[in-house]
Design an enzyme around this catalytic site. Structure first.
Site, PDB file in Angstrom:
ATOM      1  N   LEU A 138      11.294 -20.512  -5.240  1.00 25.11           N
ATOM      2  CA  LEU A 138      10.319 -19.627  -4.586  1.00 25.11           C
ATOM      3  C   LEU A 138       8.984 -19.768  -5.315  1.00 25.11           C
ATOM      4  O   LEU A 138       8.965 -19.864  -6.537  1.00 25.11           O
ATOM      5  CB  LEU A 138      10.795 -18.164  -4.687  1.00 25.11           C
ATOM      6  CG  LEU A 138       9.834 -17.099  -4.166  1.00 25.11           C
ATOM      7  CD1 LEU A 138       9.825 -17.071  -2.634  1.00 25.11           C
ATOM      8  CD2 LEU A 138      10.201 -15.711  -4.693  1.00 25.11           C
ATOM      9  N   HIS A 180       2.740   3.071  -8.950  1.00 28.70           N
ATOM     10  CA  HIS A 180       2.572   1.636  -9.199  1.00 28.70           C
ATOM     11  C   HIS A 180       3.785   1.076  -9.951  1.00 28.70           C
ATOM     12  O   HIS A 180       4.239  -0.032  -9.680  1.00 28.70           O
ATOM     13  CB  HIS A 180       1.286   1.372  -9.997  1.00 28.70           C
ATOM     14  CG  HIS A 180       0.035   1.778  -9.258  1.00 28.70           C
ATOM     15  ND1 HIS A 180      -0.198   1.435  -7.949  1.00 28.70           N
ATOM     16  CD2 HIS A 180      -1.051   2.489  -9.647  1.00 28.70           C
ATOM     17  CE1 HIS A 180      -1.380   1.924  -7.571  1.00 28.70           C
ATOM     18  NE2 HIS A 180      -1.904   2.578  -8.580  1.00 28.70           N
ATOM     19  N   ASP A 188       0.827  -1.208   0.000  1.00 30.71           N
ATOM     20  CA  ASP A 188       0.000   0.000   0.000  1.00 30.71           C
ATOM     21  C   ASP A 188       0.866   1.265   0.000  1.00 30.71           C
ATOM     22  O   ASP A 188       1.949   1.276   0.598  1.00 30.71           O
ATOM     23  CB  ASP A 188      -0.897  -0.021   1.251  1.00 30.71           C
ATOM     24  CG  ASP A 188      -2.090   0.908   1.100  1.00 30.71           C
ATOM     25  OD1 ASP A 188      -2.296   1.442  -0.012  1.00 30.71           O
ATOM     26  OD2 ASP A 188      -2.807   1.107   2.088  1.00 30.71           O
TER      27      ASP A 188
HETATM   28  C1  FPP Z   1      -1.915   0.072  -3.394  1.00 25.57           C
HETATM   29  O1  FPP Z   1      -1.451   1.408  -3.410  1.00 25.57           O
HETATM   30  C2  FPP Z   1      -1.402  -0.670  -4.536  1.00 25.57           C
HETATM   31  C3  FPP Z   1      -2.156  -1.253  -5.531  1.00 25.57           C
HETATM   32  C4  FPP Z   1      -3.623  -1.232  -5.556  1.00 25.57           C
HETATM   33  C5  FPP Z   1      -1.536  -1.922  -6.683  1.00 25.57           C
HETATM   34  C6  FPP Z   1      -0.245  -2.631  -6.388  1.00 25.57           C
HETATM   35  C7  FPP Z   1       0.494  -2.857  -7.669  1.00 25.57           C
HETATM   36  C8  FPP Z   1       1.848  -2.884  -7.762  1.00 25.57           C
HETATM   37  C9  FPP Z   1       2.761  -2.728  -6.623  1.00 25.57           C
HETATM   38  C10 FPP Z   1       2.488  -3.036  -9.086  1.00 25.57           C
HETATM   39  C11 FPP Z   1       2.076  -4.239  -9.832  1.00 25.57           C
HETATM   40  C12 FPP Z   1       2.456  -5.503  -9.174  1.00 25.57           C
HETATM   41  C13 FPP Z   1       2.353  -6.704  -9.782  1.00 25.57           C
HETATM   42  C14 FPP Z   1       2.826  -7.886  -9.046  1.00 25.57           C
HETATM   43  C15 FPP Z   1       1.792  -6.877 -11.154  1.00 25.57           C
HETATM   44  P1  FPP Z   1      -2.523   2.580  -3.482  1.00 25.57           P
HETATM   45  O2  FPP Z   1      -2.753   2.916  -4.919  1.00 25.57           O
HETATM   46  O3  FPP Z   1      -3.748   2.193  -2.732  1.00 25.57           O
HETATM   47  O4  FPP Z   1      -1.767   3.735  -2.755  1.00 25.57           O
HETATM   48  P2  FPP Z   1      -2.415   4.891  -1.840  1.00 25.57           P
HETATM   49  O5  FPP Z   1      -3.016   4.219  -0.645  1.00 25.57           O
HETATM   50  O6  FPP Z   1      -1.240   5.731  -1.476  1.00 25.57           O
HETATM   51  O7  FPP Z   1      -3.422   5.609  -2.682  1.00 25.57           O
END
Ligand code: FPP
Length: 256
Positions: free
Chosen positions: A137, A43, A26
């Site tokens: 893994l 992201h 997050d």
């Molecule tokens: C949460 O941060 C993150 C996500 C919803 C997406 C996570 C995706 C990645 C780390 C990249 C892709 C990974 C793979 C394995 C394909 P948020 O957007 O909720 O952040 P915020 O809380 O600061 O708004």
């Protein structure tokens, strides 16, 4: 292969390392906003952290890594962000799988996958099939996943098995449920990590996290570096896992 950071084992033979680590990544959006960048930049940076984490797990004896990439609730985000996340997911499947395979990593995607389009579905199938015999893994990506959905779909399978006479309703146990969850091929997570400052499970692996050690950090996912991961592992190695027993019982069993 690159050279990696390894945590010194100071446990004296207890539970030095978690076998299975489950993560909620997050804070990507906030990381980007702080820099005046679009959320997708966070992201993308988050994806780099995933690469590093896979390597660190290999170096530290973690055998299973399960990442929450997209929750059932994330479809509610602005359509543009959902589309960019799907593109990132597809491009990760296209560009990263060969590297994972070369590093003996087995890839699984779990969740309600029917909602993904043909392209992603076929990339998932190819990636899982290519890496199916790898052993160093197991990397599991939860995509369109929700813990309640997972339990509900296991219940549906149980009902079908009972109705067809394959399963006796008196024989339904916790193991039966566990074996029908979409994580049936994984041991339960030992360590759960959530970055980004929130302290909740957000419908992730609800059944499976029953005995996991929980680790929360304010660090935003794109800033979650080697030191941060090693700190989480170090924290885990100091905890006493009692599984309902007393501390004394666990101490005696460890010293026996
Ligand atoms: C949460 O941060 C993150 C996500 C919803 C997406 C996570 C995706 C990645 C780390 C990249 C892709 C990974 C793979 C394995 C394909 P948020 O957007 O909720 O952040 P915020 O809380 O600061 O708004």
């Amino acid at each position: 292969m690159l050279s990696f950071r390894r945590l010194k084992d100071t446990s004296g033979g207890g539970h030095p390392m978690p076998l299975h680590v489950a993560v909620i990544m997050d804070g990507n959006g906030r990381w980007a906003r702080k820099r005046g960048l679009p959320r997708i930049a966070g992201h993308r940076r988050g994806m780099e952290v995933v690469r590093k984490l896979v390597r660190l797990c290999g170096e530290n004896g973690v055998k299973y890594l399960t990442l929450f990439a997209f929750s059932s609730e994330n479809w509610r985000r602005p359509a543009r962000e959902v589309q960019l996340l799907m593109d990132l997911f597809a491009s990760a499947l296209e560009n990263e799988v060969k590297k994972l395979h070369d590093n003996d990593v087995k890839l699984h995607i779990i969740g309600d996958l029917d909602r993904f389009g043909e392209r992603i579905t076929s990339l998932i199938k190819d990636a899982e099939s290519l890496t199916s015999n790898n052993q160093s893994l197991t990397l599991t990506i939860a995509a369109n996943y929700g813990g309640r959905w997972d339990i509900a779909q296991a219940c549906q399978k149980i009902v079908k098995q009972v109705q067809s006479g394959e399963l006796d309703d008196q024989a339904i146990t916790e193991e039966t449920v566990g074996s029908l969850l979409c994580t049936h091929f994984l041991p339960e997570p030992d360590l759960f990590i959530r970055t980004g400052g929130e302290q909740r499970l957000s419908n992730y692996l609800l059944w499976q996290l029953a005995y996991a050690e929980l680790y929360f950090t304010d660090v935003l996912w794109p800033d979650f570096d080697d030191e941060e991961f090693l700190a989480a592992l170090q924290g885990f190695s100091k905890r006493q896992r009692r599984f309902g027993q007393t501390g004394e019982q666990v101490g005696q069993a460890t010293n026996a």
